[in-house]
Design a protein around this motif. Structure first.
Motif, PDB file in Angstrom:
ATOM      1  N   GLY A  72       0.815  -1.203   0.000  1.00 51.17           N
ATOM      2  CA  GLY A  72       0.000   0.000   0.000  1.00 51.17           C
ATOM      3  C   GLY A  72       0.853   1.258   0.000  1.00 51.17           C
ATOM      4  N   ALA A  73       1.881   1.278   0.852  1.00 51.66           N
ATOM      5  CA  ALA A  73       2.773   2.434   0.897  1.00 51.66           C
ATOM      6  C   ALA A  73       3.504   2.609  -0.429  1.00 51.66           C
ATOM      7  N   PHE A  74       3.976   1.510  -0.997  1.00 53.39           N
ATOM      8  CA  PHE A  74       4.680   1.575  -2.279  1.00 53.39           C
ATOM      9  C   PHE A  74       3.777   2.119  -3.378  1.00 53.39           C
ATOM     10  N   GLY A  75       2.564   1.610  -3.460  1.00 55.34           N
ATOM     11  CA  GLY A  75       1.625   2.081  -4.481  1.00 55.34           C
ATOM     12  C   GLY A  75       1.252   3.542  -4.289  1.00 55.34           C
ATOM     13  N   GLY A  76       1.004   3.932  -3.042  1.00 58.75           N
ATOM     14  CA  GLY A  76       0.644   5.317  -2.770  1.00 58.75           C
ATOM     15  C   GLY A  76       1.768   6.290  -3.074  1.00 58.75           C
ATOM     16  N   ILE A  77       2.985   5.933  -2.691  1.00 58.06           N
ATOM     17  CA  ILE A  77       4.135   6.795  -2.960  1.00 58.06           C
ATOM     18  C   ILE A  77       4.381   6.901  -4.464  1.00 58.06           C
ATOM     19  N   ALA A  78       4.289   5.778  -5.167  1.00 54.01           N
ATOM     20  CA  ALA A  78       4.540   5.788  -6.612  1.00 54.01           C
ATOM     21  C   ALA A  78       3.529   6.669  -7.352  1.00 54.01           C
ATOM     22  N   VAL A  79       2.260   6.520  -7.036  1.00 53.15           N
ATOM     23  CA  VAL A  79       1.236   7.308  -7.713  1.00 53.15           C
ATOM     24  C   VAL A  79       1.299   8.773  -7.271  1.00 53.15           C
ATOM     25  N   GLY A  80       1.540   9.003  -5.996  1.00 49.24           N
ATOM     26  CA  GLY A  80       1.668  10.377  -5.513  1.00 49.24           C
ATOM     27  C   GLY A  80       2.824  11.109  -6.177  1.00 49.24           C
ATOM     28  N   TYR A  81       3.938  10.401  -6.373  1.00 54.33           N
ATOM     29  CA  TYR A  81       5.081  11.026  -7.047  1.00 54.33           C
ATOM     30  C   TYR A  81       4.751  11.349  -8.504  1.00 54.33           C
ATOM     31  N   LEU A  82       4.118  10.417  -9.195  1.00 51.36           N
ATOM     32  CA  LEU A  82       3.734  10.695 -10.582  1.00 51.36           C
ATOM     33  C   LEU A  82       2.800  11.897 -10.660  1.00 51.36           C
ATOM     34  N   HIS A  83       1.875  11.987  -9.708  1.00 52.47           N
ATOM     35  CA  HIS A  83       0.955  13.120  -9.737  1.00 52.47           C
ATOM     36  C   HIS A  83       1.674  14.423  -9.410  1.00 52.47           C
ATOM     37  N   SER A  84       2.702  14.365  -8.572  1.00 48.20           N
ATOM     38  CA  SER A  84       3.443  15.585  -8.238  1.00 48.20           C
ATOM     39  C   SER A  84       4.217  16.123  -9.439  1.00 48.20           C
ATOM     40  N   LEU A  85       4.510  15.276 -10.414  1.00 48.72           N
ATOM     41  CA  LEU A  85       5.206  15.723 -11.619  1.00 48.72           C
ATOM     42  C   LEU A  85       4.329  16.591 -12.519  1.00 48.72           C
ATOM     43  N   THR A  86       3.027  16.573 -12.288  1.00 52.17           N
ATOM     44  CA  THR A  86       2.106  17.318 -13.145  1.00 52.17           C
ATOM     45  C   THR A  86       1.961  18.778 -12.747  1.00 52.17           C
ATOM     46  N   ASP A  87       2.730  19.248 -11.791  1.00 49.75           N
ATOM     47  CA  ASP A  87       2.700  20.630 -11.300  1.00 49.75           C
ATOM     48  C   ASP A  87       1.385  20.999 -10.612  1.00 49.75           C
ATOM     49  N   GLU A  88       0.680  20.008 -10.105  1.00 51.17           N
ATOM     50  CA  GLU A  88      -0.486  20.267  -9.259  1.00 51.17           C
ATOM     51  C   GLU A  88       0.019  20.577  -7.854  1.00 51.17           C
ATOM     52  N   SER A  89      -0.883  20.934  -6.968  1.00 51.84           N
ATOM     53  CA  SER A  89      -0.472  21.249  -5.600  1.00 51.84           C
ATOM     54  C   SER A  89       0.005  19.985  -4.892  1.00 51.84           C
ATOM     55  N   ILE A  90       0.913  20.167  -3.945  1.00 52.63           N
ATOM     56  CA  ILE A  90       1.447  19.030  -3.203  1.00 52.63           C
ATOM     57  C   ILE A  90       0.345  18.380  -2.371  1.00 52.63           C
ATOM     58  N   LEU A  91      -0.601  19.180  -1.894  1.00 54.65           N
ATOM     59  CA  LEU A  91      -1.697  18.636  -1.106  1.00 54.65           C
ATOM     60  C   LEU A  91      -2.534  17.660  -1.929  1.00 54.65           C
ATOM     61  N   LYS A  92      -2.797  18.007  -3.163  1.00 55.97           N
ATOM     62  CA  LYS A  92      -3.570  17.121  -4.035  1.00 55.97           C
ATOM     63  C   LYS A  92      -2.798  15.832  -4.311  1.00 55.97           C
ATOM     64  N   SER A  93      -1.487  15.930  -4.487  1.00 52.46           N
ATOM     65  CA  SER A  93      -0.666  14.739  -4.700  1.00 52.46           C
ATOM     66  C   SER A  93      -0.685  13.836  -3.474  1.00 52.46           C
ATOM     67  N   VAL A  94      -0.637  14.441  -2.293  1.00 55.60           N
ATOM     68  CA  VAL A  94      -0.670  13.660  -1.050  1.00 55.60           C
ATOM     69  C   VAL A  94      -2.016  12.966  -0.892  1.00 55.60           C
ATOM     70  N   VAL A  95      -3.093  13.669  -1.164  1.00 51.59           N
ATOM     71  CA  VAL A  95      -4.430  13.082  -1.023  1.00 51.59           C
ATOM     72  C   VAL A  95      -4.606  11.921  -2.006  1.00 51.59           C
ATOM     73  N   VAL A 102      -4.397   3.452   0.553  1.00 50.89           N
ATOM     74  CA  VAL A 102      -5.461   2.763   1.289  1.00 50.89           C
ATOM     75  C   VAL A 102      -6.103   1.687   0.412  1.00 50.89           C
ATOM     76  N   GLY A 103      -6.378   2.016  -0.834  1.00 52.05           N
ATOM     77  CA  GLY A 103      -6.990   1.036  -1.736  1.00 52.05           C
ATOM     78  C   GLY A 103      -6.093  -0.154  -2.009  1.00 52.05           C
ATOM     79  N   VAL A 104      -4.826   0.102  -2.313  1.00 50.62           N
ATOM     80  CA  VAL A 104      -3.887  -0.994  -2.589  1.00 50.62           C
ATOM     81  C   VAL A 104      -3.658  -1.820  -1.326  1.00 50.62           C
ATOM     82  N   GLY A 105      -3.499  -1.150  -0.187  1.00 49.66           N
ATOM     83  CA  GLY A 105      -3.289  -1.872   1.065  1.00 49.66           C
ATOM     84  C   GLY A 105      -4.468  -2.749   1.431  1.00 49.66           C
ATOM     85  N   ALA A 106      -5.684  -2.227   1.282  1.00 48.49           N
ATOM     86  CA  ALA A 106      -6.880  -3.013   1.594  1.00 48.49           C
ATOM     87  C   ALA A 106      -7.035  -4.196   0.647  1.00 48.49           C
ATOM     88  N   THR A 107      -6.766  -3.966  -0.623  1.00 47.98           N
ATOM     89  CA  THR A 107      -6.859  -5.053  -1.602  1.00 47.98           C
ATOM     90  C   THR A 107      -5.802  -6.122  -1.333  1.00 47.98           C
TER      91      THR A 107
END
Length: 117
Positions: A72-95, A102-107
């Motif tokens: 779950g942590a690996f999936g969240g960090i990987a997707v959050g990092y990719l989203h941070s590359l899009t120049d969106e706000s850091i808060l949106k990347s964290v969310v 949470v989704g990957v961890g639960a699955t």
């Protein structure tokens, strides 16, 4: 020394390739392809594949809760990092990263809990 199947190498490499191309594509931002952009994609893909290979090797030795939390942590960090590359706000990347974690961890927990030996 244990023998690894071909899939133990192929899955992380293929997913690392996809992740690296995706990261390089986002980083390029519709500009020309440069050497730095290609190297960035290769580096991101290698890091992703290396961590995924390590999790696949170490994960089965962990308790199912820790194993699921690691994926779950690996999936969240990987997707959050990719989203941070899009120049969106850091808060949106964290969310987005937390939602994916949470989704990957639960699955993963559900899979490990129902397929326990």
């Amino acid at each position: 020394m244990t023998h690894l199947s071909k899939g133990a190498y192929v899955r992380p490499l293929l997913l690392g390739l996809v992740y690296g191309v995706w990261a390089a594509f986002i980083e390029r931002q519709t500009g020309p392809v440069t050497v730095a952009n290609v190297l960035f994609g290769i580096l991101c893909g290698l890091v992703f594949a290396g961590i995924m290979f390590g999790l696949a090797r170490i994960g089965p030795r962990l308790m199912r809760e820790a194993h699921a939390a690691a994926y779950g942590a690996f999936g969240g960090i990987a997707v959050g990092y990719l989203h941070s590359l899009t120049d969106e706000s850091i808060l949106k990347s964290v969310v987005i990263g937390l939602a994916v974690a949470v989704g990957v961890g639960a699955t993963a927990f559900y899979r490990y809990y129902t397929h326990e030996n």
